[in-house]
Design an enzyme around this catalytic site. Structure first.
Site, PDB file in Angstrom:
ATOM      1  N   LYS A 105      30.765  56.207 -14.707  1.00 25.52           N
ATOM      2  CA  LYS A 105      31.085  55.241 -13.565  1.00 25.52           C
ATOM      3  C   LYS A 105      29.670  54.760 -12.798  1.00 25.52           C
ATOM      4  O   LYS A 105      28.727  55.648 -12.837  1.00 25.52           O
ATOM      5  CB  LYS A 105      31.893  55.638 -12.705  1.00 25.52           C
ATOM      6  CG  LYS A 105      31.824  57.170 -11.938  1.00 25.52           C
ATOM      7  CD  LYS A 105      33.004  57.568 -11.102  1.00 25.52           C
ATOM      8  CE  LYS A 105      32.735  58.651 -10.459  1.00 25.52           C
ATOM      9  NZ  LYS A 105      34.008  59.513 -10.091  1.00 25.52           N
TER      10      LYS A 105
ATOM     11  N   TYR B  84       7.021  53.325  12.372  1.00 20.88           N
ATOM     12  CA  TYR B  84       8.009  52.808  13.439  1.00 20.88           C
ATOM     13  C   TYR B  84       8.358  53.741  14.320  1.00 20.88           C
ATOM     14  O   TYR B  84       8.559  55.021  13.954  1.00 20.88           O
ATOM     15  CB  TYR B  84       9.251  52.274  12.480  1.00 20.88           C
ATOM     16  CG  TYR B  84       8.845  51.023  11.934  1.00 20.88           C
ATOM     17  CD1 TYR B  84       8.655  49.464  12.722  1.00 20.88           C
ATOM     18  CD2 TYR B  84       9.105  50.895  10.585  1.00 20.88           C
ATOM     19  CE1 TYR B  84       8.400  48.533  11.743  1.00 20.88           C
ATOM     20  CE2 TYR B  84       9.045  49.634   9.844  1.00 20.88           C
ATOM     21  CZ  TYR B  84       8.524  48.470  10.475  1.00 20.88           C
ATOM     22  OH  TYR B  84       8.504  47.238   9.911  1.00 20.88           O
TER      23      TYR B  84
ATOM     24  N   MET C 144      11.144  50.001   4.859  1.00 21.33           N
ATOM     25  CA  MET C 144      11.997  49.232   3.717  1.00 21.33           C
ATOM     26  C   MET C 144      11.374  49.448   2.566  1.00 21.33           C
ATOM     27  O   MET C 144      11.930  49.790   1.394  1.00 21.33           O
ATOM     28  CB  MET C 144      12.046  47.855   4.101  1.00 21.33           C
ATOM     29  CG  MET C 144      13.024  47.214   3.365  1.00 21.33           C
ATOM     30  SD  MET C 144      13.280  45.397   3.421  1.00 21.33           S
ATOM     31  CE  MET C 144      14.208  45.242   4.967  1.00 21.33           C
TER      32      MET C 144
HETATM   33  C1  PLP Z   1      33.766  60.999 -10.581  1.00 17.48           C
HETATM   34  C2  PLP Z   1      35.047  61.577 -11.159  1.00 17.48           C
HETATM   35  C3  PLP Z   1      34.866  62.558 -12.132  1.00 17.48           C
HETATM   36  C4  PLP Z   1      33.350  63.354 -12.110  1.00 17.48           C
HETATM   37  O1  PLP Z   1      33.174  64.244 -11.301  1.00 17.48           O
HETATM   38  P1  PLP Z   1      31.688  64.955 -11.158  1.00 17.48           P
HETATM   39  O2  PLP Z   1      31.964  65.625  -9.882  1.00 17.48           O
HETATM   40  O3  PLP Z   1      30.546  63.932 -10.847  1.00 17.48           O
HETATM   41  O4  PLP Z   1      31.589  65.764 -12.197  1.00 17.48           O
HETATM   42  C5  PLP Z   1      35.989  63.217 -12.640  1.00 17.48           C
HETATM   43  N1  PLP Z   1      37.188  62.798 -12.206  1.00 17.48           N
HETATM   44  C6  PLP Z   1      37.487  61.983 -11.490  1.00 17.48           C
HETATM   45  C7  PLP Z   1      38.846  61.462 -11.047  1.00 17.48           C
HETATM   46  C8  PLP Z   1      36.369  61.144 -10.856  1.00 17.48           C
HETATM   47  O5  PLP Z   1      36.553  60.193 -10.016  1.00 17.48           O
END
Ligand code: PLP
Length: 372
Positions: free
Chosen positions: A40, A260, A308
């Site tokens: 993801k 800054y 930035m």
């Molecule tokens: C993101 C996610 C994972 C992966 O988790 P990690 O801690 O990055 O290994 C697994 N299961 C669900 C439901 C998630 O949202």
């Protein structure tokens, strides 16, 4: 690897061989469970288009994403993989899910009924997972809905139930009592629903005992180098290296300030170099006056605020031959990996990874060629 073009002032190198090694390490740690991969958020900012084919080539068959757009993009990269989508089913998604062979993770009785309705209309039992909340109170069927489901299991008749899923809230804290509580709740669920496969462990969950493994493990962050067990040395390889070029070097005298807000005051005469990485590139502003960059193994602290597009570093004592405009320094690398940057920023490696900027020159080493 081909040399990055000279005009690129910051270079992000992703080591796909290290990624594949990490997949193998996780897969071995998950023992008999199948090791899936969570890709993801553009593979945690690392680049799904290169990560997913490399993992598939290494034997990974099952992938998880969060959204429908991510799932459809992944289908374009991997025609044969099993693709699961965490964020659940919203009315109107059904036909796209079917067309692209995406498995929705159903998060409520309402979503189960929606998928059932669609399966009946399609006259086909289409695959779906069910997410059961075991205490995180974020996604998945709440306890009350689980009890309703146990009493009306025929609700699942029209569906091809692939996995029963739950998610651990505290897996990175090996001694946290919530791990056992969630495990017990999940085992209770499995006693009522025996069909389909079971999946509980994220990266850290794999490193709890094998009672947490079930049929499918779902690591994300550790594929990309994050330590699944913060209390021990990291068993993962470093996947991400970020190098920034020196734009300018200047002499600074005692009493002068840098950056800054004039938050850094020079204590003794020395040198400051300006590097072409800033908070717009995901180098968090809170790292100002806290983090360090490295010339090979020589440390140079970040002094003053992060701008930035720029950071300023104290290079007093760094050999002259390393200090020319265009020279590269490690902003993230073997001596300052994702986790240590995260700690300095008061956050977690996940946030550092997913914040990695869009304007770096991205170079990939190892792994498989991009799908064109
Ligand atoms: C993101 C996610 C994972 C992966 O988790 P990690 O801690 O990055 O290994 C697994 N299961 C669900 C439901 C998630 O949202």
């Amino acid at each position: 690897m081909t040399q990055p073009p000279d005009h690129c002032t910051a270079i992000l190198t992703v080591d796909l061989e290290a990624l594949v090694n990490n997949y193998r390490t996780l897969s071995a740690a998950a023992k008999t469970a199948e090791c899936a991969a969570v890709v993801k958020a553009d593979a945690y900012g690392v680049g799904m288009d290169r990560v997913a084919p490399s993992l598939a080539n290494a034997g990974c068959k099952t992938f998880f994403v969060a959204t429908l757009d991510e799932a459809i993009a992944l289908r374009g990269l991997l025609p044969d993989a099993a693709i699961h989508m965490f964020n659940g089913l919203m009315p109107g998604m059904e036909k796209d899910l079917r067309a692209h062979r995406i498995v929705p993770v159903l998060n409520s009785l309402g979503e189960i009924d929606l998928w059932t309705h669609f399966c009946r209309w399609a006259e086909k039992r289409l695959p779906a997972d069910i997410h059961m909340d075991t205490g995180m109170n974020r996604l998945g069927l709440p306890l009350k809905e689980q009890e309703t489901l146990f009493k009306s299991l025929d609700r699942l008749d029209a569906i091809e139930l692939d996995m029963v899923v739950s998610h651990l809230a505290c897996a990175d804290e090996i001694k946290h009592s919530m791990n056992r509580e969630q495990l017990r709740a999940f085992e209770h669920i499995r006693a009522h629903i025996e069909t389909g496969r079971a999946s509980l462990a994220n990266s850290s969950g794999i490193y709890l005992d094998s009672g947490y493994h079930f049929d499918v493990a779902r690591p994300g962050c550790s594929l990309y180098g994050v330590n699944p067990r913060p209390e021990i040395p990291n068993p993962m390889s470093n996947v991400v290296r970020l190098q920034g070029r020196i734009l300018q070097v200047r002499d600074v005298d005692r009493g002068m300030s840098v950056g800054y807000g004039a938050t850094h005051e020079v204590e003794k005469d020395g040198k400051v170099a300006t590097i072409a990485v800033g908070y717009a590139d995901g180098y968090l502003r809170c790292l100002g006056n806290k983090a360090a960059v490295f010339f090979n193994d020589l440390k140079a602290p970040v002094v003053g605020r992060v701008s930035m597009d720029l950071i300023t570093i104290d290079v007093t004592g760094i050999p002259e031959n390393l200090l020319h405009p265009g020279a590269l320094v490690d902003v993230i690398g073997p001596h300052n990996p994702i986790d240590s940057i995260a700690e300095k920023a008061g956050t977690i490696g996940y946030e550092i990874l997913t914040s990695l900027g869009a304007r770096y020159h991205r170079a990939y080493t190892g792994g498989v060629a991009p799908v064109l």
